[in-house]
Design an enzyme around this catalytic site. Structure first.
Site, PDB file in Angstrom:
ATOM      1  N   ILE A 140       0.916  -1.145   0.000  1.00  0.00           N
ATOM      2  CA  ILE A 140       0.000   0.000   0.000  1.00  0.00           C
ATOM      3  C   ILE A 140       0.953   1.191   0.000  1.00  0.00           C
ATOM      4  CG2 ILE A 140      -1.774   1.278   1.232  1.00  0.00           C
ATOM      5  CD1 ILE A 140      -2.736  -1.372   2.425  1.00  0.00           C
ATOM      6  N   PRO A 141       1.177   1.803  -1.166  1.00  0.00           N
ATOM      7  CA  PRO A 141       2.312   2.701  -1.377  1.00  0.00           C
ATOM      8  C   PRO A 141       2.188   4.101  -0.768  1.00  0.00           C
ATOM      9  CG  PRO A 141       1.012   2.579  -3.364  1.00  0.00           C
ATOM     10  CD  PRO A 141       0.390   1.615  -2.387  1.00  0.00           C
ATOM     11  N   CYS A 142       2.210   4.164   0.544  1.00  0.00           N
ATOM     12  CA  CYS A 142       2.146   5.456   1.220  1.00  0.00           C
ATOM     13  C   CYS A 142       3.385   6.306   0.920  1.00  0.00           C
ATOM     14  CB  CYS A 142       1.966   5.264   2.719  1.00  0.00           C
ATOM     15  SG  CYS A 142       3.205   4.209   3.492  1.00  0.00           S
ATOM     16  N   HIS A 143       4.457   5.675   0.453  1.00  0.00           N
ATOM     17  CA  HIS A 143       5.674   6.419   0.120  1.00  0.00           C
ATOM     18  C   HIS A 143       5.475   7.325  -1.081  1.00  0.00           C
ATOM     19  CE1 HIS A 143       5.908   2.646  -2.223  1.00  0.00           C
ATOM     20  NE2 HIS A 143       6.530   3.378  -3.140  1.00  0.00           N
ATOM     21  N   ARG A 144       4.408   7.130  -1.836  1.00  0.00           N
ATOM     22  CA  ARG A 144       4.148   7.952  -3.022  1.00  0.00           C
ATOM     23  C   ARG A 144       3.450   9.275  -2.685  1.00  0.00           C
ATOM     24  NH1 ARG A 144       2.078   2.752  -6.469  1.00  0.00           N
ATOM     25  NH2 ARG A 144       4.114   1.713  -6.549  1.00  0.00           N
TER      26      ARG A 144
END
Length: 184
Positions: A140-144
């Site tokens: 779940i790409p919260c880094h984006r």
């Protein structure tokens, strides 16, 4: 009294180019959490918040999860889509986490734009809080999600990992203003 026993999850460790990942899976083989070994207390806290008293036992993660993560770190960015995952959290958190999955690899979005995408333009802080409570890093790409100015903002695994993940995915970041370094 019919007290429900704590949910039991499997905990595995996987070497990656940016440190040892902690993989938490359930009995059905779904990924429940992914965090970093140097942030294990955070992982345990997120599990407590979502599942109450959860027990972790050392066990191997399903092969399909480790294979997909290995492929991702080797450059197959789409391989993350094959990972089955399941989260608890509030309805709002799950809505934010589902929206995060729609951000294409190699792109970024800021918190305000994400809130607007969710038809909640005034919920920027709540979106940020939900983003920070994401239990399944990378998948779940919260880094984006970045700051409105294009700066790298908080990441539970640390800004150096966030920077690495974004570079790995081909995201183009604005350089830090001259004379000011963006915290790493």
């Amino acid at each position: 009294m019919n007290a429900r026993p704590p949910e039991t999850f499997a905990l595995d460790r996987m070497a990656t180019p940016i440190g040892t990942a902690l993989l938490v899976t359930d009995a059905d083989g779904a990924l429940r959490a992914l965090d970093w070994e140097d942030h294990e207390p955070r992982l345990r806290q997120l599990l407590r918040l979502q599942y109450g008293a959860a027990a972790l036992k050392d066990a191997q993660a399903p092969r399909d999860i480790t294979a997909a993560l290995t492929e991702y770190f080797a450059g197959d960015l789409a391989s993350l889509n094959a990972i089955r995952w399941r989260v608890a959290g509030t309805v709002f958190q799950r809505k934010v986490w589902t929206a995060l999955r729609t951000i294409p690899a190699g792109t970024t979005i800021n918190y305000g734009a994400l809130a607007a995408q969710l038809d909640m333009p005034k919920a920027v802080r709540a979106v940020g809080f939900a983003n920070g409570s994401n239990p399944i890093s990378v998948v779940i790409p919260c880094h984006r999600v970045i700051g409105a100015s294009g700066s790298l903002t908080g990441y539970g695994g640390g800004l150096p990992r966030k920077r690495w993940l974004l570079a790995h995915e081909g995201a183009v970041l604005k350089p830090a203003p001259r004379g000011r370094a963006i915290a790493a």
